[in-house]
Design a protein around this motif. Structure first.
Motif, mmCIF file in Angstrom:
data_model
loop_
_atom_site.group_PDB
_atom_site.id
_atom_site.type_symbol
_atom_site.label_atom_id
_atom_site.label_comp_id
_atom_site.label_asym_id
_atom_site.label_seq_id
_atom_site.Cartn_x
_atom_site.Cartn_y
_atom_site.Cartn_z
ATOM 1 N N PHE A 41 -8.449 3.819 4.009
ATOM 2 C CA PHE A 41 -8.994 2.973 2.946
ATOM 3 C C PHE A 41 -9.851 1.868 3.565
ATOM 4 N N LEU B 93 -9.489 3.923 -3.472
ATOM 5 C CA LEU B 93 -8.164 3.395 -3.759
ATOM 6 C C LEU B 93 -7.980 3.296 -5.273
ATOM 7 N N ALA C 283 2.568 6.826 0.425
ATOM 8 C CA ALA C 283 2.541 7.141 1.858
ATOM 9 C C ALA C 283 3.753 6.523 2.544
ATOM 10 N N GLY D 254 -5.952 9.675 -0.593
ATOM 11 C CA GLY D 254 -5.590 9.083 0.689
ATOM 12 C C GLY D 254 -4.295 9.647 1.234
ATOM 13 N N THR D 255 -3.571 10.431 0.409
ATOM 14 C CA THR D 255 -2.264 10.949 0.824
ATOM 15 C C THR D 255 -2.235 12.472 0.924
ATOM 16 N N CYS E 223 1.864 2.709 6.735
ATOM 17 C CA CYS E 223 0.534 2.116 6.607
ATOM 18 C C CYS E 223 0.313 1.138 7.750
ATOM 19 N N ILE F 201 0.835 -1.203 0.000
ATOM 20 C CA ILE F 201 0.000 0.000 0.000
ATOM 21 C C ILE F 201 0.868 1.250 0.000
ATOM 22 N N CYS F 202 1.938 1.231 0.784
ATOM 23 C CA CYS F 202 2.850 2.374 0.797
ATOM 24 C C CYS F 202 3.468 2.597 -0.579
ATOM 25 N N GLN G 38 -1.527 12.530 -7.968
ATOM 26 C CA GLN G 38 -1.194 12.000 -6.640
ATOM 27 C C GLN G 38 -2.324 11.100 -6.140
ATOM 28 N N PRO G 39 -1.990 9.922 -5.612
ATOM 29 C CA PRO G 39 -3.032 9.010 -5.137
ATOM 30 C C PRO G 39 -3.858 9.614 -4.010
ATOM 31 N N ARG H 17 -6.948 9.379 -8.308
ATOM 32 C CA ARG H 17 -5.849 10.337 -8.201
ATOM 33 C C ARG H 17 -6.350 11.771 -8.366
ATOM 34 N N THR I 95 0.674 4.010 -2.970
ATOM 35 C CA THR I 95 0.153 5.352 -2.677
ATOM 36 C C THR I 95 1.246 6.403 -2.507
#
Length: 384
Positions: A188, A170, A53, A180-181, A56, A47-48, A177-178, A173, A51
């Motif tokens: 999510f 999820l 991020a 959630g960030t 996670c 996930i990191c 940029q995704p 964008r 995304t």
């Protein structure tokens, strides 16, 4: 052809392949079935990487992630949290878990997400009343990016921390940029109907290393670092199991394909249903936004068609096709009847006029045609 003649078409069923079995078999062979293990750490790393991020924490649900995220932002008894009304109840319930109160805000008509104009109105009014909001939750409804540029600017102006509910988003964008960030905390969901599923599950993402550590601590019953079971804080049993994380790892390998297919389904419906009286599609992607199109949504304008969303839903049921109304706004829910609300007309109209069509990524063109033909049948019948 009626319901007994066809298999059921579900709204958004899980779409599993062979990838997930590889991770599940390995977990069972290695006896890693607890809420710890290689699949869990690997899923968080996946996930990191997807995304961007830094951290996670994989959890039992998106709701658990919102709960811990609000705790990280310092929300507690007596606080107020700004929240869109047009969302699933899981967005707002954790506010109440913490003894705080939601303040609901209307949508805007393009993305269907939180309205920046109403947001400013709400903040200024709460401050005048002596109640500065403690946090702001935004939601990317149906995978559609909200108007982040405007909302982020307002949140920064009033120094209100942002929790980003990307439970349905999820793979979406904004400016590349995704989702959630963008917030201090992102969330999510991996529920069975989401674009990526672990059966049940969710995740919290953040770039704050201390918050990552604290969320893990709370999620594992807040066990102090001692050789025995010692607890100085309230904790929760929120960690995702290694088995379910294995499903997630297999699903992550296919995520971009799943997003591509959801967008294709939305475009297919548009191509084959455009022109029907009173029917339109939404929501609309904002400038710079790219939606995963988790669910294809339509509106039926009462000024142009006699068909209501409920009539269409029931008609689709006669063809063994599942559809669903849009979210009922939270300010209309008995649970939140006393909560402050700013605006309300936009999300109320969306609820009254909207319906979600089947959007599962395993749908074939034959399935799509069945849905489209049933919709057209209802539209035609209304004029006979």
């Amino acid at each position: 052809m009626r319901s007994q003649d066809h298999d059921r078409i579900y709204l958004s069923p899980p779409h599993l392949g062979r990838h997930e079995l590889n991770y599940l078999h390995k977990a069972i062979e290695d006896n890693w079935v607890a809420p710890a293990g290689p699949n869990l750490t690997g899923f968080e790393r996946d996930i990191c990487e997807f995304t961007g991020a830094a951290h996670c924490v994989a959890l039992t649900s998106g709701t658990a992630a919102i709960h811990l995220g609000l705790k990280l932002l310092g929300v507690g008894p007596g606080d107020e949290v700004l929240c869109p009304s047009f969302t699933f109840v899981a967005t707002a319930n954790p506010i109440v878990y913490l003894g705080a109160s939601p303040v609901f805000i209307d949508s805007e008509a393009e993305t269907w997400n939180l309205c920046p104009v109403r947001l400013r109105e709400a903040i200024e009014d709460r401050i005048r009343r002596g109640q500065r909001p403690k946090a702001l939750i935004i939601v990317h409804l149906y995978g559609m990016p909200c108007k982040l540029r405007e909302i982020l600017a307002i949140a920064a102006e009033f120094d209100i921390p942002l929790l980003e509910d990307a439970a349905e988003a999820l793979g979406s964008r904004y400016d590349g940029q995704p989702l959630g960030t963008f917030g201090a905390v992102g969330v999510f969901s991996f529920n069975g109907n989401k674009i990526l599923t672990t059966s049940g599950g969710g995740a919290l993402v953040t770039n704050n290393a201390d918050w990552d550590k604290k969320a893990r601590f709370w999620a594992t019953q807040a066990k102090d670092p001692a050789p025995y079971y010692q607890h100085s804080e309230i904790g929760y049993n929120y960690r995702l199991s290694n088995l379910l994380a294995g499903i997630g790892r297999g699903q992550m390998e296919l995520l971009e394909d799943r997003v591509k297919r959801r967008r294709e389904i939305y475009n297919w419906y548009q191509e084959h249903l455009n022109g029907l009286p009173g029917l339109s599609f939404g929501p609309t992607e904002p400038a710079g936004g790219r939606s995963n199109r988790w669910l294809t949504c339509v509106l039926l304008r009462p000024s142009e068609t006699a068909v209501t969303p409920e009539q269409l839903r029931l008609h689709l049921e006669t063809h063994n096709i599942e559809s669903r109304p849009l979210w009922k706004p939270l300010h209309l829910q008995p649970l939140f009847a006393a909560a402050p609300m700013y605006g309300g007309a936009v999300c109320t109209n969306l609820f009254e006029q909207g319906l979600c069509l089947p959007s599962g990524t395993a749908m074939t063109d034959t399935d799509l045609k069945r849905v489209a033909d049933a919709v057209k049948e209802m539209a035609t019948a209304s004029y006979n």
